[in-house]
Design an enzyme around this catalytic site. Structure first.
Site, PDB file in Angstrom:
ATOM      1  N   GLY A  88       2.575   1.960  10.874  1.00  0.00           N
ATOM      2  CA  GLY A  88       3.532   3.059  10.733  1.00  0.00           C
ATOM      3  C   GLY A  88       4.247   3.404  12.032  1.00  0.00           C
TER       4      GLY A  88
ATOM      5  N   SER B 255       3.489  -2.401  10.225  1.00  0.00           N
ATOM      6  CA  SER B 255       4.943  -2.486  10.398  1.00  0.00           C
ATOM      7  C   SER B 255       5.532  -3.832   9.986  1.00  0.00           C
ATOM      8  CB  SER B 255       5.332  -2.144  11.844  1.00  0.00           C
ATOM      9  OG  SER B 255       4.918  -0.830  12.156  1.00  0.00           O
TER      10      SER B 255
ATOM     11  N   HIS C 228      -9.450   1.197   5.089  1.00  0.00           N
ATOM     12  CA  HIS C 228      -8.154   1.328   5.759  1.00  0.00           C
ATOM     13  C   HIS C 228      -8.328   2.231   6.991  1.00  0.00           C
ATOM     14  CE1 HIS C 228      -4.019   2.493   6.576  1.00  0.00           C
ATOM     15  NE2 HIS C 228      -3.671   1.392   5.945  1.00  0.00           N
TER      16      HIS C 228
ATOM     17  N   GLY D 206       2.833  -1.299   4.272  1.00  0.00           N
ATOM     18  CA  GLY D 206       2.847   0.128   3.952  1.00  0.00           C
ATOM     19  C   GLY D 206       4.268   0.588   3.671  1.00  0.00           C
ATOM     20  N   GLY D 207       4.904   1.177   4.674  1.00  0.00           N
ATOM     21  CA  GLY D 207       6.226   1.787   4.528  1.00  0.00           C
ATOM     22  C   GLY D 207       7.240   0.921   3.785  1.00  0.00           C
TER      23      GLY D 207
ATOM     24  N   GLU E 290      -5.411  -5.053  10.564  1.00  0.00           N
ATOM     25  CA  GLU E 290      -4.359  -4.065  10.786  1.00  0.00           C
ATOM     26  C   GLU E 290      -4.622  -3.348  12.101  1.00  0.00           C
ATOM     27  OE1 GLU E 290      -2.407  -2.879   6.834  1.00  0.00           O
ATOM     28  OE2 GLU E 290      -4.128  -1.568   7.101  1.00  0.00           O
TER      29      GLU E 290
ATOM     30  N   ASN F  44       0.874  -1.180   0.000  1.00  0.00           N
ATOM     31  CA  ASN F  44       0.000   0.000   0.000  1.00  0.00           C
ATOM     32  C   ASN F  44       0.910   1.228   0.000  1.00  0.00           C
ATOM     33  OD1 ASN F  44      -1.752   2.074   0.590  1.00  0.00           O
ATOM     34  ND2 ASN F  44      -2.238   1.366   2.661  1.00  0.00           N
ATOM     35  N   TRP F  45       0.944   1.905  -1.135  1.00  0.00           N
ATOM     36  CA  TRP F  45       1.866   3.043  -1.262  1.00  0.00           C
ATOM     37  C   TRP F  45       1.321   4.324  -0.644  1.00  0.00           C
ATOM     38  CZ3 TRP F  45       4.062   2.672  -7.016  1.00  0.00           C
ATOM     39  CH2 TRP F  45       4.793   1.480  -7.118  1.00  0.00           C
ATOM     40  N   LYS F  46       0.078   4.288  -0.223  1.00  0.00           N
ATOM     41  CA  LYS F  46      -0.538   5.467   0.419  1.00  0.00           C
ATOM     42  C   LYS F  46      -0.353   6.721  -0.469  1.00  0.00           C
ATOM     43  CE  LYS F  46       0.006   3.203   4.820  1.00  0.00           C
ATOM     44  NZ  LYS F  46       0.097   3.299   6.266  1.00  0.00           N
TER      45      LYS F  46
ATOM     46  N   GLU G  38      -6.638   4.563   8.132  1.00  0.00           N
ATOM     47  CA  GLU G  38      -6.426   5.993   7.877  1.00  0.00           C
ATOM     48  C   GLU G  38      -7.683   6.625   7.287  1.00  0.00           C
ATOM     49  OE1 GLU G  38      -2.751   5.533   5.722  1.00  0.00           O
ATOM     50  OE2 GLU G  38      -1.794   4.904   7.582  1.00  0.00           O
TER      51      GLU G  38
END
Ligand code: PGA
Length: 252
Positions: free
Chosen positions: A174, A214, A96, A235-236, A168, A9-11, A98
């Site tokens: 993150g 993470s 998600h 993600g990251g 999640e 997930n590149w956000k 976020e």
């Protein structure tokens, strides 16, 4: 046998040129990854270019969100699910944390988005997960159950074949604090039980449940060893092709 999925997930990262560079760097690195499905979710603006450049590869492309409305109309700023299909997406991430926390998405909105995505022929990656306060208050399971039941309301057993769940925990996203493999396994087993209760054992048995929060090359193996863990939503660590490829190759 559930085929694992490793999804990135590149956000809200990467302009088009960076997206293409990352996708093209990833392509050969995961070309022989037959043990799992590989999915990336670039930002909307990069989807078409990335999907075009990945044609013929084993990397699938996902949107990170879609509108509650499938019918085209006056919804400024929204992207309909069939628009995602149109630019080459096969999947879409919905609900998600976020989106839930920063943009006030409710379970009802998540449900409408899910219905719209299914109607457009997409496979949904439905995200659920509790906050730290909810976990500490002992409410993690009821919260996740509510998100699952709310998000999947009204779906038929046919629809369930195109649902992937991503657990999640909000406190792990993150933050560098991954859930332990045991904590993740406990919730994944719970999610599968909820599915079996609400739908049926067969649907629960084939449901793929991803863990997100993470995930890194050095913790993915322990997570993937868990019985009910069928992959990762990253993600990251998905922003860099080599790091993400290491996660894809968790089996080596
Ligand atoms: P993270 O994000 O891997 O950076 O924790 C996961 C996600 O939000 O999907």
């Amino acid at each position: 046998m559930r085929k694992p999925i490793i999804a990135g997930n590149w956000k809200m990262y990467k302009l088009v040129a960076e997206s293409v560079a990352t996708a093209l760097a990833l392509r050969p690195l995961v070309a022989n990854a037959n043990h799992c499905e590989v999915i990336i979710a670039p930002p909307f603006t990069s989807l078409k270019t990335v999907a075009d450049r990945l044609e013929g590869s084993n990397i699938k492309v996902a949107g990170q969100n879609c509108s509650t409305e499938l019918k085209h109309g006056a919804h400024t700023g929204e992207i309909a699910a069939d628009m995602l299909r149109d630019v080459g997406c096969t999947h879409v991430i919905i609900g998600h944390s976020e989106r839930r926390h920063l943009y006030a998405e409710t379970d009802s909105m998540v449900n409408h988005k899910t219905q719209a995505a299914l109607a457009a022929g997409l496979t949904v990656i439905l995200c659920v997960g509790e906050t730290l306060a909810q976990r500490e208050a002992g409410h993690a399971e009821p919260v996740v159950r509510g998100q699952l039941e709310g998000g999947l309301r009204g779906l038929t057993s046919n629809d369930l074949a195109r649902i992937i769940v991503a657990y999640e925990p909000v406190w792990a996203i993150g933050t560098g604090h991954t859930a332990t493999p045991e904590q993740a396994q406990e919730m994944h087993a719970f999610i599968r039980r909820v599915f079996a209760e609400r739908h049926n054992e067969d649907a629960a048995e084939v449901l793929r449940i991803l863990y997100g929060g993470s995930v890194k090359p050095d913790n993915v193996v322990g997570l993937m060893e868990q019985t009910d863990l069928d992959g990762a939503l990253v993600g990251g660590a998905s922003l860099d092709a080599e790091t993400f490829a290491q996660i894809v190759h968790f089996n080596l």
